[in-house]
Design a protein around this motif. Structure first.
Motif, PDB file in Angstrom:
ATOM      1  N   UNK A  61     -34.257 -12.233  -5.803  1.00  0.00           N
ATOM      2  CA  UNK A  61     -34.838 -13.408  -6.448  1.00  0.00           C
ATOM      3  C   UNK A  61     -35.098 -14.526  -5.449  1.00  0.00           C
ATOM      4  N   UNK A  62     -34.194 -14.716  -4.510  1.00  0.00           N
ATOM      5  CA  UNK A  62     -34.366 -15.779  -3.515  1.00  0.00           C
ATOM      6  C   UNK A  62     -35.505 -15.460  -2.554  1.00  0.00           C
ATOM      7  N   UNK A  63     -35.627 -14.195  -2.184  1.00  0.00           N
ATOM      8  CA  UNK A  63     -36.731 -13.808  -1.308  1.00  0.00           C
ATOM      9  C   UNK A  63     -38.073 -14.058  -1.985  1.00  0.00           C
ATOM     10  N   UNK A  64     -38.144 -13.767  -3.270  1.00  0.00           N
ATOM     11  CA  UNK A  64     -39.392 -13.971  -4.001  1.00  0.00           C
ATOM     12  C   UNK A  64     -39.676 -15.456  -4.233  1.00  0.00           C
ATOM     13  N   UNK A  65     -38.598 -16.245  -4.407  1.00  0.00           N
ATOM     14  CA  UNK A  65     -38.765 -17.673  -4.703  1.00  0.00           C
ATOM     15  C   UNK A  65     -39.216 -18.469  -3.486  1.00  0.00           C
ATOM     16  N   UNK A  66     -38.850 -18.023  -2.280  1.00  0.00           N
ATOM     17  CA  UNK A  66     -39.208 -18.751  -1.064  1.00  0.00           C
ATOM     18  C   UNK A  66     -39.550 -17.738   0.019  1.00  0.00           C
ATOM     19  N   UNK A  67     -40.796 -17.389   0.094  1.00  0.00           N
ATOM     20  CA  UNK A  67     -41.230 -16.318   1.005  1.00  0.00           C
ATOM     21  C   UNK A  67     -41.185 -16.731   2.475  1.00  0.00           C
ATOM     22  N   UNK A  68     -41.036 -18.022   2.733  1.00  0.00           N
ATOM     23  CA  UNK A  68     -41.004 -18.462   4.121  1.00  0.00           C
ATOM     24  C   UNK A  68     -39.617 -18.771   4.643  1.00  0.00           C
TER      25      UNK A  68
ATOM     26  N   UNK B 193     -31.625 -20.645 -10.078  1.00  0.00           N
ATOM     27  CA  UNK B 193     -32.214 -19.977  -8.920  1.00  0.00           C
ATOM     28  C   UNK B 193     -33.224 -20.884  -8.226  1.00  0.00           C
ATOM     29  N   UNK B 194     -34.100 -21.508  -8.994  1.00  0.00           N
ATOM     30  CA  UNK B 194     -35.096 -22.384  -8.398  1.00  0.00           C
ATOM     31  C   UNK B 194     -34.546 -23.739  -7.991  1.00  0.00           C
ATOM     32  N   UNK B 195     -33.423 -24.127  -8.612  1.00  0.00           N
ATOM     33  CA  UNK B 195     -32.891 -25.465  -8.369  1.00  0.00           C
ATOM     34  C   UNK B 195     -31.825 -25.511  -7.278  1.00  0.00           C
ATOM     35  N   UNK B 196     -31.408 -24.336  -6.776  1.00  0.00           N
ATOM     36  CA  UNK B 196     -30.353 -24.332  -5.769  1.00  0.00           C
ATOM     37  C   UNK B 196     -30.806 -25.138  -4.551  1.00  0.00           C
ATOM     38  N   UNK B 197     -29.921 -25.957  -4.036  1.00  0.00           N
ATOM     39  CA  UNK B 197     -30.267 -26.847  -2.926  1.00  0.00           C
ATOM     40  C   UNK B 197     -30.551 -26.057  -1.653  1.00  0.00           C
ATOM     41  N   UNK B 198     -31.488 -26.537  -0.822  1.00  0.00           N
ATOM     42  CA  UNK B 198     -31.775 -25.854   0.442  1.00  0.00           C
ATOM     43  C   UNK B 198     -30.528 -25.678   1.298  1.00  0.00           C
ATOM     44  N   UNK B 199     -29.651 -26.676   1.292  1.00  0.00           N
ATOM     45  CA  UNK B 199     -28.376 -26.559   1.997  1.00  0.00           C
ATOM     46  C   UNK B 199     -27.299 -26.531   0.924  1.00  0.00           C
ATOM     47  N   UNK B 200     -26.993 -25.328   0.450  1.00  0.00           N
ATOM     48  CA  UNK B 200     -26.152 -25.197  -0.731  1.00  0.00           C
ATOM     49  C   UNK B 200     -24.710 -24.809  -0.403  1.00  0.00           C
ATOM     50  N   UNK B 201     -24.232 -25.245   0.717  1.00  0.00           N
ATOM     51  CA  UNK B 201     -22.820 -25.009   1.021  1.00  0.00           C
ATOM     52  C   UNK B 201     -21.960 -25.669  -0.040  1.00  0.00           C
ATOM     53  N   UNK B 202     -20.842 -25.044  -0.381  1.00  0.00           N
ATOM     54  CA  UNK B 202     -19.942 -25.717  -1.306  1.00  0.00           C
ATOM     55  C   UNK B 202     -19.296 -26.895  -0.592  1.00  0.00           C
ATOM     56  N   UNK B 203     -18.796 -27.843  -1.368  1.00  0.00           N
ATOM     57  CA  UNK B 203     -18.315 -29.104  -0.807  1.00  0.00           C
ATOM     58  C   UNK B 203     -17.129 -28.914   0.136  1.00  0.00           C
ATOM     59  N   UNK B 204     -16.221 -27.985  -0.195  1.00  0.00           N
ATOM     60  CA  UNK B 204     -15.070 -27.761   0.679  1.00  0.00           C
ATOM     61  C   UNK B 204     -15.505 -27.255   2.046  1.00  0.00           C
ATOM     62  N   UNK B 205     -16.447 -26.327   2.060  1.00  0.00           N
ATOM     63  CA  UNK B 205     -16.953 -25.810   3.332  1.00  0.00           C
ATOM     64  C   UNK B 205     -17.663 -26.909   4.114  1.00  0.00           C
ATOM     65  N   UNK B 206     -18.483 -27.686   3.409  1.00  0.00           N
ATOM     66  CA  UNK B 206     -19.224 -28.754   4.075  1.00  0.00           C
ATOM     67  C   UNK B 206     -18.276 -29.797   4.678  1.00  0.00           C
ATOM     68  N   UNK B 207     -17.218 -30.150   3.944  1.00  0.00           N
ATOM     69  CA  UNK B 207     -16.261 -31.135   4.447  1.00  0.00           C
ATOM     70  C   UNK B 207     -15.514 -30.591   5.657  1.00  0.00           C
ATOM     71  N   UNK B 208     -15.134 -29.318   5.606  1.00  0.00           N
ATOM     72  CA  UNK B 208     -14.427 -28.729   6.737  1.00  0.00           C
ATOM     73  C   UNK B 208     -15.314 -28.712   7.978  1.00  0.00           C
ATOM     74  N   UNK B 209     -16.578 -28.344   7.797  1.00  0.00           N
ATOM     75  CA  UNK B 209     -17.507 -28.327   8.941  1.00  0.00           C
ATOM     76  C   UNK B 209     -17.720 -29.737   9.482  1.00  0.00           C
ATOM     77  N   UNK B 210     -17.803 -30.715   8.579  1.00  0.00           N
ATOM     78  CA  UNK B 210     -17.972 -32.115   8.986  1.00  0.00           C
ATOM     79  C   UNK B 210     -16.785 -32.563   9.837  1.00  0.00           C
ATOM     80  N   UNK B 211     -15.563 -32.204   9.379  1.00  0.00           N
ATOM     81  CA  UNK B 211     -14.358 -32.607  10.108  1.00  0.00           C
ATOM     82  C   UNK B 211     -14.276 -31.914  11.473  1.00  0.00           C
ATOM     83  N   UNK B 212     -14.559 -30.634  11.504  1.00  0.00           N
ATOM     84  CA  UNK B 212     -14.472 -29.886  12.759  1.00  0.00           C
ATOM     85  C   UNK B 212     -15.491 -30.379  13.778  1.00  0.00           C
TER      86      UNK B 212
END
Length: 229
Positions: free
Chosen positions: A59-66, A148-167
């Motif tokens: 579904x994701x491949x079909x939704x955004x071919x690029x 499927x169409x509304x998922x954010x381009x950068x859809x990391x979950x918040x815990x992962x995003x916060x950990x990456x931000x801290x690191x």
């Protein structure tokens, strides 16, 4: 085998009429109620997880071919993760028809994120076993719908995003602490704090620990400016 009235109604919400109703019953049976003559849903959950992954990847491949693989991966993870599966399960009232042992029922099993997510995947597999891949794919696409169409381009979950931000700033990983647990055992409410090694923290409350942790992480990330990319 004839389904009970509540399972007939649930099948209606799924949009699938089972030729083999025993598959639906198995998909909804938690290990706390299983026996030699009543198998649980763990094997179906294993299969359903793979079917869900394939449907979402396609579904994701079909939704955004690029989109590149690096762009697709976080969107995929957001759509198949436990929290999303549990949200879909809640929308169709899956918790109301779960078959649980007494102890699991008394501890709020119908509301538990892990049980709902696993059963949702088992139901997907049950539809696949009952009517084939196209029926299972149609079910998933219908239930996940606009996600499927509304998922954010950068859809990391918040815990992962916060950990990456801290690191990225040389900090140790965020620390999560349960501050309070209130309400009855079958419907607990958790308050979680997330703290950085520099002292900043944020609190959040939810009906599941993982949800509270995610909400707290998002609140702290937004406060620190990390939610803006």
């Amino acid at each position: 085998m004839k389904l009970s009235a509540d399972l007939v109604a649930f099948s209606g919400r799924l949009g699938h009429s089972f030729a083999r109703p025993e598959l639906l019953l198995r998909a909804l049976t938690h290990s706390s109620l299983s026996s030699a003559t009543r198998p649980d849903n763990q094997r179906l959950e294993f299969l359903g997880d793979r079917i869900l992954g394939l449907v979402m990847a396609e579904a994701l491949l079909l939704a955004d071919k690029g989109a590149t693989e690096g762009q697709l991966a976080p969107r995929f993870n957001a759509l198949v993760r436990r929290e999303t599966c549990a949200d879909v399960a809640r929308e169709i009232g899956l918790g109301d028809v779960l078959k649980l042992g007494r102890s699991e029922m008394m501890s709020g099993g119908r509301r538990k994120e892990a049980l709902l997510a696993d059963a949702m995947e088992a139901v997907i597999a049950a539809v696949y076993r009952d009517a084939g891949f196209e029926a299972a794919r149609d079910l998933v696409l219908r239930l996940w719908g606009t996600r499927i169409g509304a998922v954010e381009p950068d859809a990391r979950d918040a815990k992962t995003a916060l950990q990456e931000w801290a690191q990225a700033r040389g900090l140790t990983p965020p620390h999560y602490v349960e501050i309070a647990r209130e309400g009855p055992d079958h419907a607990p409410v958790f308050t979680i704090a997330v703290r950085l090694s520099t002292g900043e923290e944020a609190l959040a409350t939810a009906g599941a620990k993982r949800q509270a942790e995610q909400a707290a992480a998002k609140a702290l990330l937004d406060r620190m400016g990390g939610g803006e990319g």
